[in-house]
Design a protein around this motif. Structure first.
Motif, PDB file in Angstrom:
ATOM      1  N   SER A   1      -0.750  10.234   2.312  1.00  0.00           N
ATOM      2  CA  SER A   1      -2.003   9.463   2.197  1.00  0.00           C
ATOM      3  C   SER A   1      -1.711   7.969   2.232  1.00  0.00           C
ATOM      4  CB  SER A   1      -2.717   9.833   0.895  1.00  0.00           C
ATOM      5  OG  SER A   1      -3.062  11.206   0.875  1.00  0.00           O
TER       6      SER A   1
ATOM      7  N   LEU B   1      -2.935   5.021   5.088  1.00  0.00           N
ATOM      8  CA  LEU B   1      -3.576   3.766   4.712  1.00  0.00           C
ATOM      9  C   LEU B   1      -2.750   2.565   5.181  1.00  0.00           C
ATOM     10  CD1 LEU B   1      -4.797   4.595   1.087  1.00  0.00           C
ATOM     11  CD2 LEU B   1      -6.196   4.385   3.153  1.00  0.00           C
TER      12      LEU B   1
ATOM     13  N   LEU C   1       0.832  -1.206   0.000  1.00  0.00           N
ATOM     14  CA  LEU C   1       0.000   0.000   0.000  1.00  0.00           C
ATOM     15  C   LEU C   1       0.864   1.252   0.000  1.00  0.00           C
ATOM     16  CD1 LEU C   1      -3.012  -0.572   2.424  1.00  0.00           C
ATOM     17  CD2 LEU C   1      -3.114   0.142   0.037  1.00  0.00           C
TER      18      LEU C   1
ATOM     19  N   VAL D   1      -9.395   7.262   8.160  1.00  0.00           N
ATOM     20  CA  VAL D   1      -9.986   7.578   6.854  1.00  0.00           C
ATOM     21  C   VAL D   1     -10.465   9.029   6.816  1.00  0.00           C
ATOM     22  CG1 VAL D   1     -11.874   7.053   5.277  1.00  0.00           C
ATOM     23  CG2 VAL D   1     -10.628   5.192   6.394  1.00  0.00           C
TER      24      VAL D   1
ATOM     25  N   CYS E   1      -9.937   3.105  12.677  1.00  0.00           N
ATOM     26  CA  CYS E   1      -9.838   3.095  11.213  1.00  0.00           C
ATOM     27  C   CYS E   1     -10.677   4.212  10.590  1.00  0.00           C
ATOM     28  CB  CYS E   1     -10.269   1.734  10.664  1.00  0.00           C
ATOM     29  SG  CYS E   1      -9.114   0.396  11.044  1.00  0.00           S
TER      30      CYS E   1
ATOM     31  N   ARG F   1      -3.810  -0.437   7.672  1.00  0.00           N
ATOM     32  CA  ARG F   1      -3.653  -1.844   7.246  1.00  0.00           C
ATOM     33  C   ARG F   1      -2.822  -2.623   8.251  1.00  0.00           C
ATOM     34  NH1 ARG F   1      -4.403  -6.009   6.782  1.00  0.00           N
ATOM     35  NH2 ARG F   1      -4.313  -7.502   5.072  1.00  0.00           N
TER      36      ARG F   1
ATOM     37  N   SER G   1       1.180   3.696  -3.326  1.00  0.00           N
ATOM     38  CA  SER G   1       0.786   5.100  -3.148  1.00  0.00           C
ATOM     39  C   SER G   1       1.955   6.036  -3.451  1.00  0.00           C
ATOM     40  CB  SER G   1       0.285   5.330  -1.715  1.00  0.00           C
ATOM     41  OG  SER G   1      -0.852   4.548  -1.443  1.00  0.00           O
TER      42      SER G   1
END
Length: 226
Positions: free
Chosen positions: A149, A153, A104, A210, A206, A157, A108
């Motif tokens: 960003s 994430l 991830l 977000v 989480c 995760r 990204s």
């Protein structure tokens, strides 16, 4: 009702250590792949770096256990020579989460670096800047919003990793039992109240990540429009 909160602290420590590892590794890996001259090599390396994202986590955990198990060559070296036991320790939770979260961060970061105007780098080269200095002074700052960003994430995760952690670290109360493992253990024991608390904690954290990501992206968009 008394709920053991040690899985929360283990998860937070694991996620924090995970992002500290994968943030820099993911950015450097993305920069390296972006600068590969061979398209074939770029496709192959990208596939290897992305593989943990598409593999079932238990399969990734199996590979990690084969490498870092106490009776395996690498695991034995760490345990007997360096005095560090990886399998079924807190380090194993970090390693498992890092392997799963790395793609991830990498994807990204690579997407963010690829979107930077190439003219900026060419201007740096025309001024005699080295590639390393161009990366740190020009490329990285321009791609930073996308990289941040990806980091958020990857943190989420890492916080929610289950399969690879169960394979490599086990489910040891107070040591390697993270929130996802605590949910599994509570449900298996019929303790639905504790499971509900753990689930609520994961959802809140989480969701906060977000929302924070969305707010950060909106702020970056507004700054670019000014």
């Amino acid at each position: 009702m008394s709920v053991d909160l040690s899985p929360l602290w283990i998860s937070l420590h694991t996620a924090a250590a995970t992002i500290a590892v994968v943030f820099f590794l993911g950015v450097l890996a993305a920069w390296w792949v972006e600068n590969l001259h061979s398209e074939g090599a770029k496709i192959l390396v990208d596939g290897i770096f992305t593989l943990p994202m598409v593999l079932p986590p238990t399969v990734a955990g199996f590979f990690l256990l084969v490498i870092f198990g106490n009776n395996r060559a690498v695991g034995s070296f760490f345990r007997e020579v360096l005095g560090i036991q990886i399998a079924f320790s807190w380090l194993a939770t970090v390693l498992a989460a890092a392997v799963i979260a790395f793609p991830l961060m990498y994807r990204s970061a690579r997407g963010a670096l690829a979107q930077v105007d190439k003219g900026i780098m060419e201007a740096g080269r025309s001024l005699g800047m080295t590639e390393w200095r161009i990366f740190w002074r020009l490329h990285l700052p321009c791609a930073f919003p996308g990289i941040i960003s990806g980091g958020l994430l990857a943190f989420a995760r890492g916080l929610g990793e289950f399969g690879a952690t169960a394979m490599l670290a086990g489910n040891i109360a107070g040591k390697t039992r993270t929130l996802p493992l605590a949910v599994y253990s509570a449900v298996a024991a019929g303790d639905w109240d504790s499971a509900s608390v753990y689930v609520a904690i994961i959802v809140v954290i989480c969701l906060a990540v977000v929302i924070g990501l969305n707010v950060y992206q909106c702020q970056c968009k507004h700054r670019q429009e000014r």
